[in-house]
Design an enzyme around this catalytic site. Structure first.
Site, PDB file in Angstrom:
ATOM      1  N   ASP A 186      43.335  42.794  29.844  1.00  0.00           N
ATOM      2  CA  ASP A 186      44.321  42.924  30.983  1.00  0.00           C
ATOM      3  C   ASP A 186      44.245  41.672  31.776  1.00  0.00           C
ATOM      4  O   ASP A 186      43.168  41.243  32.335  1.00  0.00           O
ATOM      5  CB  ASP A 186      43.694  44.173  31.734  1.00  0.00           C
ATOM      6  CG  ASP A 186      44.747  44.135  33.273  1.00  0.00           C
ATOM      7  OD1 ASP A 186      45.871  44.234  33.050  1.00  0.00           O
ATOM      8  OD2 ASP A 186      44.146  44.627  34.179  1.00  0.00           O
ATOM      9  N   THR A 193      51.013  41.303  33.592  1.00  0.00           N
ATOM     10  CA  THR A 193      49.976  40.578  34.408  1.00  0.00           C
ATOM     11  C   THR A 193      49.754  39.318  33.552  1.00  0.00           C
ATOM     12  O   THR A 193      49.819  38.089  34.069  1.00  0.00           O
ATOM     13  CB  THR A 193      48.933  41.099  34.890  1.00  0.00           C
ATOM     14  OG1 THR A 193      48.182  41.914  33.672  1.00  0.00           O
ATOM     15  CG2 THR A 193      49.120  42.203  35.810  1.00  0.00           C
ATOM     16  N   THR A 194      49.762  39.448  32.032  1.00  0.00           N
ATOM     17  CA  THR A 194      49.576  38.243  31.139  1.00  0.00           C
ATOM     18  C   THR A 194      50.665  37.599  31.311  1.00  0.00           C
ATOM     19  O   THR A 194      50.639  36.324  31.159  1.00  0.00           O
ATOM     20  CB  THR A 194      48.795  38.866  29.950  1.00  0.00           C
ATOM     21  OG1 THR A 194      47.780  39.669  30.170  1.00  0.00           O
ATOM     22  CG2 THR A 194      48.387  37.362  29.080  1.00  0.00           C
ATOM     23  N   ASP A 199      47.694  51.109  34.177  1.00  0.00           N
ATOM     24  CA  ASP A 199      48.799  50.329  33.833  1.00  0.00           C
ATOM     25  C   ASP A 199      49.828  51.002  33.249  1.00  0.00           C
ATOM     26  O   ASP A 199      51.215  51.000  33.601  1.00  0.00           O
ATOM     27  CB  ASP A 199      48.461  49.317  32.606  1.00  0.00           C
ATOM     28  CG  ASP A 199      47.657  48.090  33.534  1.00  0.00           C
ATOM     29  OD1 ASP A 199      47.420  47.785  34.326  1.00  0.00           O
ATOM     30  OD2 ASP A 199      47.509  46.845  32.577  1.00  0.00           O
TER      31      ASP A 199
END
Length: 531
Positions: free
Chosen positions: A64, A97-98, A399
């Site tokens: 994550d 988020t990545t 998530d």
């Protein structure tokens, strides 16, 4: 001759040394790129995981992006902005988020090339802003509207989010669970106001992730206090949430009472006993048979003596309830917290069919089910064979919940697998040809930067990235807007047919937040240390 010298001096005055500003801008961009490269390998379903070793000796295994960057020790100011960028994406969308950091890294790389060619940072910044607005337009045009009643589409989207996690093999269990949990807490009158704090995730060691379940009620990760032989199961429960202590009052911290006479000591003990008995009689008079007692720091919330009398009164006790959980508990039970024994009345109680202590793994938990007039809350009991899996399952579930919340807020789906990025890149490339001057170059650079997502997906899946991305461009040029990389089959397929979908909000916020961050880094031309 003196006149000539004078002219040279004037020209020197007008000359400004810009090499330092260029060096600082370059240092900022390189530092931020290093952060982006650190998480790039963890993008996509075939991305690698990172093992984070904390100073306390603990270990976290995750892919994550937000968690990795949050735990990294980043000291360079510009690189810290990418960490904040990941946090922003986590707050806005909860997923991607990545992706957002990888896009920002690619944009910075393109900006560095433009800067090296002598393009002014302000021109680049303005062009990036225009390109970003156009990209969001293209993404919105690609999106497919969604109805909340279409549970299958919601499950597909949550499943896509979970497929890139460590616990991806459990996505068929966790995705429907996340969808049902969010739909349980949605208020039909105001569906956009979803508070994920209404979904409580309780982690319990033991079993496997397969044993994870959603509980329509309350779960306490502690056993009932039955030191004095109190009940462990109550049917037809009347539940009180109390914020006062059932223990004898104490003096202030600084003061002592010295008793030297035995008769006086007996009298103190007798008074304490009567004080506790009086409280328990008042509690019992309302018909209350389950007590949830808030944790106390000033003195013991309950003593052995009070537990003994509560057990005799057949009242089940759960002590040390955290202060921050009180709001969730009272909302679920549809009752009021009681701050003083004088305010203990029947109308402040909550009602449930069963309150029982059940064994789970190596420990025990207290479950409250069949709550009357239950508030819009849900509890999810997550199980795992070890702490690392348990923590990662918790993060992955969060998530998935965020993805479903995105879809409830903005009811549009978009294809995954790098399809939207390539389509945006293609359309921006075509648009750049209609523009003039430096703006055209900058928009073209923005378009090229977006191809980093399909390139990285292919690279992480062990495919030939150049071959795959070229083939993908070809498919999009032939009008197949939803064609993306199927990393499991190692070829280009229609992402909608493969059920690889994600919320529109994840893609649009990733592009706009990354652009905003890059523009900010571009505008910095000096770092000033302040004491």
């Amino acid at each position: 001759m003196p006149a000539m010298v004078n002219n040279n001096t004037k020209s020197v005055d007008r000359y400004v040394d810009t090499s330092r500003k260029h060096d600082i801008r370059q240092a900022n961009i390189i530092a931020a790129q290093a952060v982006a490269d650190a998480v790039r390998t963890s993008l996509g379903p075939r991305g690698m995981d990172k093992m984070l070793s904390l100073s306390s000796g603990d270990v976290i295994i995750t892919n994550d992006g937000a968690t990795i960057l949050n735990k990294m020790e980043v000291t360079q100011p510009a690189a810290k902005m990418l960490v904040e960028l990941s946090k922003s994406q986590d707050i806005v969308a909860g997923d991607g988020t990545t992706t957002v950091v990888v896009i920002a890294g690619a944009l910075l790389k393109q900006c560095l090339m433009l800067l090296t060619k002598g393009v002014h940072p302000t021109l680049i910044s303005e062009a990036l802003h225009k390109a970003c607005d156009k990209a969001v337009e293209v993404l919105t045009a690609m999106a497919i509207p969604l109805e909340l009643s279409d549970r299958d589409a919601l499950v597909k989207s949550a499943s896509t989010s979970l497929n890139s996690k460590v616990v991806s093999q459990y996505s068929s269990l966790l995705a429907p669970l996340a969808v049902d949990a969010v739909l349980n807490v949605v208020d039909p009158t105001r569906p956009e106001n979803i508070d994920l704090r209404d979904i409580k995730i309780i982690k319990k060691l033991g079993g496997t992730v397969d044993d994870t379940e959603m509980v329509k009620g309350l779960v306490f990760d502690k056993k009932a206090s039955h030191a004095a032989g109190g009940p462990t199961r109550v049917e037809g429960a009347k539940i009180a949430v109390i914020q006062f202590q059932i223990s004898p009052p104490k003096t202030d911290i600084e003061q002592n009472v010295i008793v030297s006479d035995y008769s006086q000591m007996d009298r103190i003990l007798r008074e304490e006993r009567n004080y506790i008995l009086g409280m328990i009689k008042k509690i019992k008079a309302t018909g209350c048979n389950v007590l949830l007692i808030q944790k106390s720091i000033l003195r013991d919330a309950v003593t052995d003596l009070s537990l003994h009398y509560l057990a005799k009164a057949k009242i089940l006790v759960v002590k040390d309830v955290e202060r921050e959980d009180i709001e969730f508990i009272t909302k679920t039970l549809n009752c009021l917290p009681i701050a003083n024994i004088e305010h203990f009345r029947e109308e402040k109680l909550g009602y449930a069919d069963v309150v029982e202590e059940v064994p789970v793994g190596s420990g025990r938990i207290v479950k409250i089910t069949g709550i009357k007039n239950m508030g819009r809350t849900t509890t999810v009991l997550v199980r795992g064979s070890n702490q690392l899996v348990l923590d990662e399952a918790d993060r992955s579930l969060h998530d998935a919940l965020c993805v479903v919340r995105c879809l409830v807020n903005k009811k549009f789906l978009i294809a995954g697998g790098g399809a939207p990025e390539v389509e945006v890149s293609r359309q921006l490339g075509a648009w750049a040809k209609t523009l003039y001057g430096m703006e055209s170059y900058c928009v073209k650079a923005f378009a090229e930067a977006l191809e980093v997502i399909p390139y990285t997906l292919a690279e992480n899946a062990g495919l030939n990235p150049v071959l795959i991305v070229t083939e993908l461009r070809n498919h999009h040029a032939n009008g197949q807007a939803n064609a993306g990389i199927n990393v499991r089959k190692g070829q280009i397929t229609n992402m909608l047919e493969e059920n690889v979908v994600q919320p529109l909000l994840v893609s649009t916020s990733a592009v706009s937040l990354a652009t905003e961050c890059v523009r900010m880094i571009l505008k910095i031309d000096d770092i000033v240390a302040v004491r």
